[in-house]
Write a protein that holds these residues in place. Sequence first.
Motif, PDB file in Angstrom:
ATOM      1  N   PRO A 214      -9.628   9.698  -0.510  1.00  0.00           N
ATOM      2  CA  PRO A 214      -8.220   9.719  -0.114  1.00  0.00           C
ATOM      3  C   PRO A 214      -7.279  10.200  -1.221  1.00  0.00           C
ATOM      4  CG  PRO A 214      -9.255   7.738   0.700  1.00  0.00           C
ATOM      5  CD  PRO A 214     -10.262   8.398  -0.183  1.00  0.00           C
ATOM      6  N   HIS A 215      -7.598   9.859  -2.483  1.00  0.00           N
ATOM      7  CA  HIS A 215      -6.778  10.389  -3.580  1.00  0.00           C
ATOM      8  C   HIS A 215      -6.783  11.915  -3.538  1.00  0.00           C
ATOM      9  CE1 HIS A 215      -5.615   6.855  -5.904  1.00  0.00           C
ATOM     10  NE2 HIS A 215      -6.827   6.352  -5.739  1.00  0.00           N
ATOM     11  N   GLN A 216      -7.961  12.489  -3.313  1.00  0.00           N
ATOM     12  CA  GLN A 216      -8.091  13.948  -3.262  1.00  0.00           C
ATOM     13  C   GLN A 216      -7.401  14.515  -2.023  1.00  0.00           C
ATOM     14  OE1 GLN A 216     -12.171  15.170  -3.634  1.00  0.00           O
ATOM     15  NE2 GLN A 216     -11.724  17.329  -3.340  1.00  0.00           N
ATOM     16  N   GLN A 217      -7.557  13.837  -0.900  1.00  0.00           N
ATOM     17  CA  GLN A 217      -6.990  14.331   0.352  1.00  0.00           C
ATOM     18  C   GLN A 217      -5.464  14.248   0.387  1.00  0.00           C
ATOM     19  OE1 GLN A 217      -9.061  11.958   3.266  1.00  0.00           O
ATOM     20  NE2 GLN A 217     -11.055  12.603   2.449  1.00  0.00           N
ATOM     21  N   CYS A 218      -4.882  13.426  -0.470  1.00  0.00           N
ATOM     22  CA  CYS A 218      -3.424  13.247  -0.512  1.00  0.00           C
ATOM     23  C   CYS A 218      -2.833  13.772  -1.826  1.00  0.00           C
ATOM     24  CB  CYS A 218      -3.055  11.773  -0.346  1.00  0.00           C
ATOM     25  SG  CYS A 218      -3.690  11.017   1.162  1.00  0.00           S
ATOM     26  N   SER A 219      -3.542  14.679  -2.495  1.00  0.00           N
ATOM     27  CA  SER A 219      -3.158  15.107  -3.845  1.00  0.00           C
ATOM     28  C   SER A 219      -1.756  15.709  -3.916  1.00  0.00           C
ATOM     29  CB  SER A 219      -4.180  16.112  -4.383  1.00  0.00           C
ATOM     30  OG  SER A 219      -4.265  17.247  -3.517  1.00  0.00           O
ATOM     31  N   GLU A 220      -1.364  16.450  -2.888  1.00  0.00           N
ATOM     32  CA  GLU A 220      -0.043  17.094  -2.918  1.00  0.00           C
ATOM     33  C   GLU A 220       1.067  16.041  -2.869  1.00  0.00           C
ATOM     34  OE1 GLU A 220       0.197  20.052   0.122  1.00  0.00           O
ATOM     35  OE2 GLU A 220      -1.595  21.119  -0.588  1.00  0.00           O
ATOM     36  N   TYR A 221       0.906  15.050  -2.012  1.00  0.00           N
ATOM     37  CA  TYR A 221       1.922  13.999  -1.930  1.00  0.00           C
ATOM     38  C   TYR A 221       1.963  13.192  -3.222  1.00  0.00           C
ATOM     39  CZ  TYR A 221       4.671  10.058  -0.348  1.00  0.00           C
ATOM     40  OH  TYR A 221       5.649   9.103  -0.242  1.00  0.00           O
ATOM     41  N   LEU A 222       0.795  12.879  -3.772  1.00  0.00           N
ATOM     42  CA  LEU A 222       0.748  12.102  -5.010  1.00  0.00           C
ATOM     43  C   LEU A 222       1.406  12.874  -6.152  1.00  0.00           C
ATOM     44  CD1 LEU A 222      -2.802  10.447  -4.947  1.00  0.00           C
ATOM     45  CD2 LEU A 222      -0.691   9.775  -3.822  1.00  0.00           C
ATOM     46  N   HIS A 223       1.217  14.185  -6.165  1.00  0.00           N
ATOM     47  CA  HIS A 223       1.865  15.011  -7.194  1.00  0.00           C
ATOM     48  C   HIS A 223       3.389  14.922  -7.067  1.00  0.00           C
ATOM     49  CE1 HIS A 223       2.410  18.282 -10.037  1.00  0.00           C
ATOM     50  NE2 HIS A 223       3.200  18.879  -9.161  1.00  0.00           N
ATOM     51  N   SER A 224       3.870  14.871  -5.827  1.00  0.00           N
ATOM     52  CA  SER A 224       5.326  14.800  -5.611  1.00  0.00           C
ATOM     53  C   SER A 224       5.899  13.461  -6.055  1.00  0.00           C
ATOM     54  CB  SER A 224       5.647  15.033  -4.131  1.00  0.00           C
ATOM     55  OG  SER A 224       5.267  13.908  -3.350  1.00  0.00           O
ATOM     56  N   MET A 225       5.042  12.439  -6.199  1.00  0.00           N
ATOM     57  CA  MET A 225       5.513  11.121  -6.621  1.00  0.00           C
ATOM     58  C   MET A 225       5.707  11.045  -8.137  1.00  0.00           C
ATOM     59  SD  MET A 225       3.259   8.530  -4.227  1.00  0.00           S
ATOM     60  CE  MET A 225       4.103   7.063  -4.841  1.00  0.00           C
ATOM     61  N   GLY A 226       5.218  12.065  -8.852  1.00  0.00           N
ATOM     62  CA  GLY A 226       5.389  12.067 -10.304  1.00  0.00           C
ATOM     63  C   GLY A 226       4.220  11.432 -11.028  1.00  0.00           C
ATOM     64  N   ASN A 227       4.489  10.703 -12.090  1.00  0.00           N
ATOM     65  CA  ASN A 227       3.455  10.136 -12.953  1.00  0.00           C
ATOM     66  C   ASN A 227       2.903   8.846 -12.340  1.00  0.00           C
ATOM     67  OD1 ASN A 227       1.751   9.780 -15.115  1.00  0.00           O
ATOM     68  ND2 ASN A 227       3.297   8.786 -16.387  1.00  0.00           N
ATOM     69  N   ILE A 228       1.908   9.008 -11.461  1.00  0.00           N
ATOM     70  CA  ILE A 228       1.326   7.874 -10.748  1.00  0.00           C
ATOM     71  C   ILE A 228      -0.065   7.578 -11.301  1.00  0.00           C
ATOM     72  CG2 ILE A 228       0.476   7.057  -8.516  1.00  0.00           C
ATOM     73  CD1 ILE A 228       3.451   7.111  -8.602  1.00  0.00           C
ATOM     74  N   LYS A 229      -0.331   6.315 -11.598  1.00  0.00           N
ATOM     75  CA  LYS A 229      -1.656   5.909 -12.034  1.00  0.00           C
ATOM     76  C   LYS A 229      -2.547   5.738 -10.804  1.00  0.00           C
ATOM     77  CE  LYS A 229      -4.109   2.364 -14.702  1.00  0.00           C
ATOM     78  NZ  LYS A 229      -3.996   1.052 -15.394  1.00  0.00           N
ATOM     79  N   GLN A 230      -3.694   6.404 -10.823  1.00  0.00           N
ATOM     80  CA  GLN A 230      -4.606   6.352  -9.685  1.00  0.00           C
ATOM     81  C   GLN A 230      -5.803   5.475 -10.025  1.00  0.00           C
ATOM     82  OE1 GLN A 230      -5.482  10.240  -8.012  1.00  0.00           O
ATOM     83  NE2 GLN A 230      -3.520  11.058  -8.705  1.00  0.00           N
ATOM     84  N   GLU A 231      -5.941   4.378  -9.278  1.00  0.00           N
ATOM     85  CA  GLU A 231      -7.044   3.456  -9.474  1.00  0.00           C
ATOM     86  C   GLU A 231      -8.088   3.695  -8.379  1.00  0.00           C
ATOM     87  OE1 GLU A 231      -7.629   1.487 -11.857  1.00  0.00           O
ATOM     88  OE2 GLU A 231      -5.713   1.131 -12.877  1.00  0.00           O
ATOM     89  N   TYR A 232      -9.334   3.961  -8.786  1.00  0.00           N
ATOM     90  CA  TYR A 232     -10.395   4.269  -7.823  1.00  0.00           C
ATOM     91  C   TYR A 232     -11.151   3.000  -7.427  1.00  0.00           C
ATOM     92  CZ  TYR A 232      -9.528   9.123  -9.091  1.00  0.00           C
ATOM     93  OH  TYR A 232      -8.942  10.347  -9.322  1.00  0.00           O
ATOM     94  N   CYS A 233     -11.378   2.855  -6.113  1.00  0.00           N
ATOM     95  CA  CYS A 233     -12.081   1.691  -5.571  1.00  0.00           C
ATOM     96  C   CYS A 233     -13.298   2.171  -4.782  1.00  0.00           C
ATOM     97  CB  CYS A 233     -11.143   0.899  -4.656  1.00  0.00           C
ATOM     98  SG  CYS A 233      -9.613   0.384  -5.471  1.00  0.00           S
ATOM     99  N   SER A 234     -14.182   1.228  -4.442  1.00  0.00           N
ATOM    100  CA  SER A 234     -15.410   1.596  -3.731  1.00  0.00           C
ATOM    101  C   SER A 234     -15.148   2.005  -2.284  1.00  0.00           C
ATOM    102  CB  SER A 234     -16.410   0.433  -3.761  1.00  0.00           C
ATOM    103  OG  SER A 234     -15.866  -0.715  -3.129  1.00  0.00           O
ATOM    104  N   SER A 235     -13.995   1.598  -1.730  1.00  0.00           N
ATOM    105  CA  SER A 235     -13.626   1.978  -0.363  1.00  0.00           C
ATOM    106  C   SER A 235     -12.134   1.741  -0.180  1.00  0.00           C
ATOM    107  CB  SER A 235     -14.403   1.136   0.661  1.00  0.00           C
ATOM    108  OG  SER A 235     -13.961  -0.211   0.626  1.00  0.00           O
ATOM    109  N   THR A 236     -11.591   2.259   0.917  1.00  0.00           N
ATOM    110  CA  THR A 236     -10.172   2.008   1.210  1.00  0.00           C
ATOM    111  C   THR A 236      -9.951   0.529   1.509  1.00  0.00           C
ATOM    112  OG1 THR A 236     -10.582   2.650   3.519  1.00  0.00           O
ATOM    113  CG2 THR A 236      -9.670   4.332   2.060  1.00  0.00           C
ATOM    114  N   ALA A 237     -10.950  -0.121   2.119  1.00  0.00           N
ATOM    115  CA  ALA A 237     -10.819  -1.563   2.407  1.00  0.00           C
ATOM    116  C   ALA A 237     -10.739  -2.359   1.109  1.00  0.00           C
ATOM    117  CB  ALA A 237     -11.994  -2.034   3.251  1.00  0.00           C
TER     118      ALA A 237
END
Length: 391
Positions: A214-237
């Motif tokens: 999902p981080h990859q699939q939403c990369s454009e929106y996340l870029h528009s949010m500016g300096n966002i820390k992305q924490e990776y989890c084993s699943s969306t749940a």
Amino acid sequence: MTDTRYSLDDIRKNVSRIDNALLELLAERRTLSLEVAKSKISTAKPVRDQTREQELLLKLIETGKQHQLDPQYVTQIFHTIIEDSVLFQQAYLQKLANPDSANPSARVAFLGSKGSYSHLASRNYFSRKQTDLVEISCSTFRDIFNIVETGNADYGVLPIENTSSGSINEVYDLLQHTSLSIVGEITQPIEHCLLTAVETSIEKIDTLYSHPQPHQQCSEYLHSMGNIKQEYCSSTADAMEQVAALKQPNVAAIGNASSGELYGLTAIQSNIANQQENFTRFIVVARKAVDVTSLIPAKTTLIMSTAQKAGSLVECLLVLRNLNINMSKLESRPVIGNPWEEMFYVDVEVNLKSATMQQALEELTRLTRFIKVLGCYPSENVAPTDVDIIE
């Protein structure tokens, strides 16, 4: 003063009465579609008759116009009804073809906890088979393969590709060495939202939790949010669980809005994927392959390794073209332990038992260094029948 014949309560009661009548009629139509499937067994006719579907849709559009119903509206409704009818008939015919696997319940392994996209795909797939689930949550793709291979689960549900982020390479790599067979597929709409545990605003969010996809699939929106820390989890749940536990105004999860409600989360922004039409295709794996009746559309997935010389892959693809076999997917992955050697994954829209596919396998076996069929399974992609809508 406005004179009204009915009170709001009366109107709502009438709407509910009509909704219930529609449900009864849809159930009756489903029963009739099952009778159609039974009749096609004796005549050996395929489930789908798109000429008949087209004629039906055109008549319904004309009838709809007499009731001031928009053609697009009528078409959209009946595309859904036809899709349900086709899948319902397919499930019935597959149960007849595989009586040993027609169990009322099944143990199903998937990635993440309740509410993950894999969990939603599992429920949607087996609801079509009218199968009750014993749900088994797994933290990695490898765990899913292991638990099915050892007999502790009957099926595993795995994402294989997404319309936005592409192929799920880890799953392809694990398929190289498994003894499991692909027995089904389902395409799940992916509706990414920003989910929070407390009332907040997008401007306050500085940390986002989700699975890497999902981080990859939403990369454009996340870029528009500016300096966002992305924490990776084993699943969306898992991401939603963590955000629910933190209860902080500066953190959010990426996930499905309905799933977020299971964890007490609220969507503060919807439709954040790079592509609005965002879908993930999932495969279903099991220890035993299934037989696919010739009455329904089928896919066959195989892997092969070609000779290390120019034109080897082209020769293999020409076999498919010359036999008029449609290839819906071609994916290459490195062979683990053999540098610079590629394994090719191929999806073709043909039944493994057909004479055409058997001839293709015979020719491909001569041209390749290694070839293995990963599975033949019903195609769950019911493409809408095209109709020319004249306003």
